[in-house]
Design a protein around this motif. Structure first.
Motif, PDB file in Angstrom:
ATOM      1  N   ASP A   1      39.955  52.293 -22.806  1.00 25.97           N
ATOM      2  CA  ASP A   1      41.234  52.908 -22.438  1.00 25.97           C
ATOM      3  C   ASP A   1      41.088  53.022 -20.637  1.00 25.97           C
ATOM      4  N   THR A   2      41.581  51.733 -19.943  1.00 30.28           N
ATOM      5  CA  THR A   2      41.611  51.860 -18.716  1.00 30.28           C
ATOM      6  C   THR A   2      42.410  52.930 -18.109  1.00 30.28           C
ATOM      7  N   GLY A   3      43.398  53.448 -18.789  1.00 33.06           N
ATOM      8  CA  GLY A   3      44.436  54.119 -18.233  1.00 33.06           C
ATOM      9  C   GLY A   3      43.614  55.702 -17.988  1.00 33.06           C
ATOM     10  N   ARG A   4      42.720  56.057 -19.263  1.00 35.68           N
ATOM     11  CA  ARG A   4      41.927  57.215 -18.806  1.00 35.68           C
ATOM     12  C   ARG A   4      41.022  57.334 -17.921  1.00 35.68           C
ATOM     13  N   LEU A   5      40.445  56.085 -17.565  1.00 38.00           N
ATOM     14  CA  LEU A   5      39.463  55.782 -16.568  1.00 38.00           C
ATOM     15  C   LEU A   5      40.312  55.633 -15.209  1.00 38.00           C
ATOM     16  N   GLN A   6      41.209  55.374 -15.073  1.00 43.67           N
ATOM     17  CA  GLN A   6      42.218  55.573 -14.056  1.00 43.67           C
ATOM     18  C   GLN A   6      42.467  57.128 -13.627  1.00 43.67           C
TER      19      GLN A   6
ATOM     20  N   ALA B   1      40.961  59.661 -14.323  1.00 45.30           N
ATOM     21  CA  ALA B   1      39.654  60.335 -14.348  1.00 45.30           C
ATOM     22  C   ALA B   1      39.139  60.001 -12.994  1.00 45.30           C
ATOM     23  N   MET B   2      39.760  58.889 -12.280  1.00 46.60           N
ATOM     24  CA  MET B   2      39.307  58.173 -10.994  1.00 46.60           C
ATOM     25  C   MET B   2      37.719  57.853 -11.436  1.00 46.60           C
ATOM     26  N   ALA B   3      37.522  57.343 -12.540  1.00 42.24           N
ATOM     27  CA  ALA B   3      35.981  57.110 -13.016  1.00 42.24           C
ATOM     28  C   ALA B   3      35.646  55.776 -12.404  1.00 42.24           C
TER      29      ALA B   3
ATOM     30  N   ILE C   1      27.152  58.762  -9.371  1.00 38.68           N
ATOM     31  CA  ILE C   1      27.792  60.081  -9.646  1.00 38.68           C
ATOM     32  C   ILE C   1      27.072  60.702 -10.734  1.00 38.68           C
ATOM     33  N   PRO C   2      26.376  62.128 -10.443  1.00 39.61           N
ATOM     34  CA  PRO C   2      25.822  62.701 -11.588  1.00 39.61           C
ATOM     35  C   PRO C   2      26.716  62.937 -12.751  1.00 39.61           C
ATOM     36  N   PRO C   3      26.162  62.937 -14.189  1.00 39.52           N
ATOM     37  CA  PRO C   3      27.233  63.086 -15.060  1.00 39.52           C
ATOM     38  C   PRO C   3      27.901  64.479 -15.074  1.00 39.52           C
ATOM     39  N   ALA C   4      27.419  65.558 -14.685  1.00 45.32           N
ATOM     40  CA  ALA C   4      28.087  66.729 -14.650  1.00 45.32           C
ATOM     41  C   ALA C   4      29.256  66.574 -13.651  1.00 45.32           C
ATOM     42  N   GLU C   5      29.308  65.860 -12.610  1.00 45.36           N
ATOM     43  CA  GLU C   5      30.403  65.633 -11.689  1.00 45.36           C
ATOM     44  C   GLU C   5      31.481  64.951 -12.500  1.00 45.36           C
TER      45      GLU C   5
END
Length: 100
Positions: free
Chosen positions: A70-75, A77-79, A96-100
């Motif tokens: 789901d690229t919408g979710r990635l977008q 979340a600004m992942a 980027i650390p997973p916690a961030e």
């Protein structure tokens, strides 16, 4: 071209950032999942075996269908990591650390 000189169709695979962060070029290289853009041939055990990622349907050769991501979710979340292409691939990409 094969080792005996026979012409074959070009191998298909996906790529995008060429900076070791987006994951679009991911494949199994010698049975290890990794981005192909940072896999330096001289550092790999010979002979090299390339395989598509097993969690996605294969479209052709090393090209897989990643549409279920789901690229919408990635977008939302600004992942992604902002890069400008100026870092040295030998040093590794910023993470980027997973916690961030």
């Amino acid at each position: 071209m094969t080792t005996d000189g026979r012409r074959v169709e070009a191998v298909a695979w996906d790529h995008n950032c060429m900076e070791d962060v987006c994951g679009s070029c991911a494949m199994s290289i010698n049975r290890v999942p990794r981005p192909s853009c940072s896999a330096l041939v001289d550092d790999l055990e010979q002979s090299i075996v390339l395989e598509p990622r097993p969690k996605f349907p294969v479209e052709r050769h090393l090209l897989v269908d990643r549409s279920r991501m789901d690229t919408g979710r990635l977008q939302r979340a600004m992942a992604w990591i902002e890069l400008d292409g100026t870092w040295d691939i030998q040093d590794g990409a910023p993470r980027i650390p997973p916690a961030e």
